[in-house]
Write a protein that holds these residues in place. Structure first.
Motif, PDB file in Angstrom:
ATOM      1  N   MET A   1      90.333 -46.398  54.242  1.00 39.36           N
ATOM      2  CA  MET A   1      89.125 -45.632  53.879  1.00 39.36           C
ATOM      3  C   MET A   1      88.554 -45.011  55.137  1.00 39.36           C
ATOM      4  SD  MET A   1      85.620 -46.868  51.963  1.00 39.36           S
ATOM      5  CE  MET A   1      86.460 -47.390  50.485  1.00 39.36           C
ATOM      6  N   GLU A   2      88.259 -43.744  55.027  1.00 44.07           N
ATOM      7  CA  GLU A   2      87.674 -43.055  56.169  1.00 44.07           C
ATOM      8  C   GLU A   2      86.293 -43.654  56.493  1.00 44.07           C
ATOM      9  OE1 GLU A   2      88.988 -40.753  58.040  1.00 44.07           O
ATOM     10  OE2 GLU A   2      90.881 -40.686  56.902  1.00 44.07           O
ATOM     11  N   LYS A   3      85.921 -43.530  57.765  1.00 42.58           N
ATOM     12  CA  LYS A   3      84.651 -44.117  58.223  1.00 42.58           C
ATOM     13  C   LYS A   3      83.472 -43.570  57.444  1.00 42.58           C
ATOM     14  CE  LYS A   3      81.802 -44.812  62.308  1.00 42.58           C
ATOM     15  NZ  LYS A   3      81.624 -44.571  63.761  1.00 42.58           N
ATOM     16  N   LYS A   4      83.487 -42.223  57.184  1.00 41.87           N
ATOM     17  CA  LYS A   4      82.376 -41.598  56.474  1.00 41.87           C
ATOM     18  C   LYS A   4      82.306 -42.121  55.050  1.00 41.87           C
ATOM     19  CE  LYS A   4      80.365 -37.056  55.508  1.00 41.87           C
ATOM     20  NZ  LYS A   4      80.551 -35.587  55.651  1.00 41.87           N
ATOM     21  N   ASP A   5      83.476 -42.206  54.399  1.00 46.07           N
ATOM     22  CA  ASP A   5      83.510 -42.723  53.025  1.00 46.07           C
ATOM     23  C   ASP A   5      83.090 -44.204  52.985  1.00 46.07           C
ATOM     24  OD1 ASP A   5      84.361 -40.249  52.176  1.00 46.07           O
ATOM     25  OD2 ASP A   5      86.494 -40.775  52.310  1.00 46.07           O
ATOM     26  N   TRP A   9      80.060 -45.871  50.907  1.00 44.49           N
ATOM     27  CA  TRP A   9      80.305 -46.992  49.985  1.00 44.49           C
ATOM     28  C   TRP A   9      79.439 -48.204  50.336  1.00 44.49           C
ATOM     29  CZ3 TRP A   9      82.245 -51.859  51.207  1.00 44.49           C
ATOM     30  CH2 TRP A   9      82.545 -52.677  50.113  1.00 44.49           C
ATOM     31  N   LEU A  10      79.301 -48.501  51.653  1.00 41.30           N
ATOM     32  CA  LEU A  10      78.512 -49.663  52.097  1.00 41.30           C
ATOM     33  C   LEU A  10      77.042 -49.490  51.746  1.00 41.30           C
ATOM     34  CD1 LEU A  10      78.667 -52.376  53.566  1.00 41.30           C
ATOM     35  CD2 LEU A  10      78.292 -51.169  55.719  1.00 41.30           C
ATOM     36  N   ASP A  11      76.531 -48.261  51.874  1.00 39.54           N
ATOM     37  CA  ASP A  11      75.131 -48.001  51.506  1.00 39.54           C
ATOM     38  C   ASP A  11      74.919 -48.263  50.021  1.00 39.54           C
ATOM     39  OD1 ASP A  11      74.411 -47.351  54.058  1.00 39.54           O
ATOM     40  OD2 ASP A  11      74.694 -45.198  53.807  1.00 39.54           O
ATOM     41  N   ASN A  12      75.846 -47.802  49.181  1.00 37.60           N
ATOM     42  CA  ASN A  12      75.711 -48.001  47.730  1.00 37.60           C
ATOM     43  C   ASN A  12      75.760 -49.493  47.372  1.00 37.60           C
ATOM     44  OD1 ASN A  12      75.503 -45.261  47.167  1.00 37.60           O
ATOM     45  ND2 ASN A  12      77.740 -44.987  47.028  1.00 37.60           N
TER      46      ASN A  12
END
Length: 454
Positions: A1-5, A9-12
């Motif tokens: 998983m890309e860092k931005k993605d 995802w972590l925020d959600n």
């Protein structure tokens, strides 16, 4: 998983996690832990230790740590010292805590000592000595042998013990080695007092004599009493010697010439004790620095000014019963501030400034106990069987030591206390040397000495 993605995802996930109930959060964490491998579990363990096992001693300012430590008892503090090197360092450096603990044990505190680790070491030494006292293991005994007849007079000073005997001799002993330093021929000795150069003896032949240690020569002879001389005291600076006798009088002498300067009357019993001492308090009758003479008989203590006038008047008479139904024990303590004497009613302490009775100490079975020494913290007492130490703050007996069948003396001349500075508080240095000495029926001297800490 890309860092931005991943970050999105972590925020959600975080937003969703925060919306869960505590039970749901716990179930989520359990599920994640079950999915984790060794690397993740080790990471979790390290971070939890930092979050949950926080060492507040490392985080608090030192002043706040010291404040918290004041609320703990010494035994708990010693246990806390085992937690870590950091805890041991902080606790050991808390000077006020250890000084207070030492004071509570009856230890003297020298505020000039700046070493922050000093007082914990002193406390450890203090609890060892107090345990020895409680377990009756603080002392040891020894004997001095050399006289061939009864020993009736003892005097102790600075590690040296003088003994006067009916064998017409006086001996000076080094208590630490048991060696006799001087032995000189005298008259029969009822009382003795000495310094480095001379010995003063009161005798059953009604006289007082002054002797030179080095040569054994009689320097001066004081004649005038018509009864045995039971007590003497002197002061070189004043050139005065005082004596108390079985003729009911106290005489004041010129020490250098042997001339009688004054005869003090008023006692109606044998004068068994005279004390020449500087006053340390102010009253209507005396000022600090004045020399005062105390004399005691079986029922009364009389206080006299030291002067060379013929008609010297007694300043005050102290007693424990007006009808003379209660007698005083033949020991008298006077330190310039307080007068202390024991009787069948208890241990009496008078304030020398007002002559008022400050307190009467009545421990169990006090009628059989006699006074040897009295200080700010401790008192040394004894009876026919034991030597006792009393904590004067609680008026409780904290230690005892068995005594042999020593020679009894109604005047108290055949027994004495040794070093007495420890009575004002132990300090780890003053609990050395002689505690008690008494003459024995076999003409030896029985010594009770402080035992080394080990």
């Amino acid at each position: 998983m890309e860092k931005k993605d991943f970050e999105a995802w972590l925020d959600n996930v975080s937003v969703t996690f925060l919306s869960l109930t505590d039970l749901q959060k716990n179930e989520t964490l359990d599920h994640l832990i079950s999915l984790s491998g060794a690397v993740q579990l080790r990471h979790l363990s390290n971070n939890l230790e930092i979050l949950l096992k926080r060492d507040f001693f490392k985080l608090l300012p030192l002043e706040l740590s010291f404040y918290l430590l004041k609320w703990l008892d010494p035994q708990t503090l010693l246990t806390c010292c085992l937690v870590s090197k950091q805890w041991n360092k902080v606790i050991s450096a808390c000077t006020e805590v250890w000084q207070t603990a030492c004071k509570n044990l009856g230890w003297q505190i020298d505020d000039s000592i700046q070493d922050p680790l000093h007082w914990k070491k002193v406390y450890l030494k203090a609890i060892l000595r107090m345990k020895q006292l409680k377990d009756h293991e603080a002392f040891e005994t020894s004997s001095l042998i050399g006289h061939s007849a009864r020993v009736y007079a003892l005097y102790y000073k600075d590690g040296l013990l003088c003994t006067g005997s009916d064998d017409l001799s006086a001996k000076l002993w080094d208590v630490s080695t048991g060696q006799c330093i001087y032995g000189i021929q005298t008259h029969t000795c009822a009382t003795v007092k000495f310094d480095e150069q001379k010995l003063v003896t009161g005798s059953f032949d009604n006289t007082v004599a002054c002797w030179e240690w080095s040569s054994g020569a009689k320097i001066q002879h004081f004649r005038g009493h018509t009864g045995a001389v039971f007590s003497v005291d002197y002061n070189d600076e004043l050139d005065v010697m005082v004596s108390g006798s079985a003729d009911f009088t106290v005489k004041v002498w010129a020490l250098s010439t042997g001339m009688c300067l004054n005869t003090l009357t008023g006692h109606t019993e044998w004068v068994t004790k005279v004390v020449l001492q500087q006053c340390k308090v102010k009253s209507l009758m005396h000022s600090p620095g004045d020399y005062i003479l105390l004399s005691a008989d079986k029922y009364e203590i009389k206080i006299w000014p030291i002067g060379r006038e013929i008609n010297c008047k007694c300043l005050k008479t102290l007693s424990v019963s007006e009808d003379r139904s209660i007698s005083l024990q033949p020991r008298l303590h006077f330190d310039g501030k307080y007068i202390v004497c024991s009787s069948a009613l208890g241990l009496y302490q008078w304030d020398f400034a007002s002559y008022d009775i400050l307190r009467v100490i009545k421990p169990p079975d006090f009628a059989s106990l006699s006074l040897l020494g009295f200080g700010k913290i401790f008192a040394l007492l004894f009876d026919n069987k034991y030597l006792y130490i009393m904590d004067l703050r609680t008026e409780k007996l904290i230690s005892r030591w068995p005594l042999p069948e020593y020679r009894k003396s109604k005047r108290g001349s055949s027994f004495l206390a040794g070093e007495m500075s420890w009575l004002n508080g132990l300090d780890g240095q003053n609990d050395l040397g002689l505690v008690f000495a008494t003459s024995m029926p076999d003409h030896s001297i029985h010594l009770v000495l402080w035992k080394e800490y080990g």
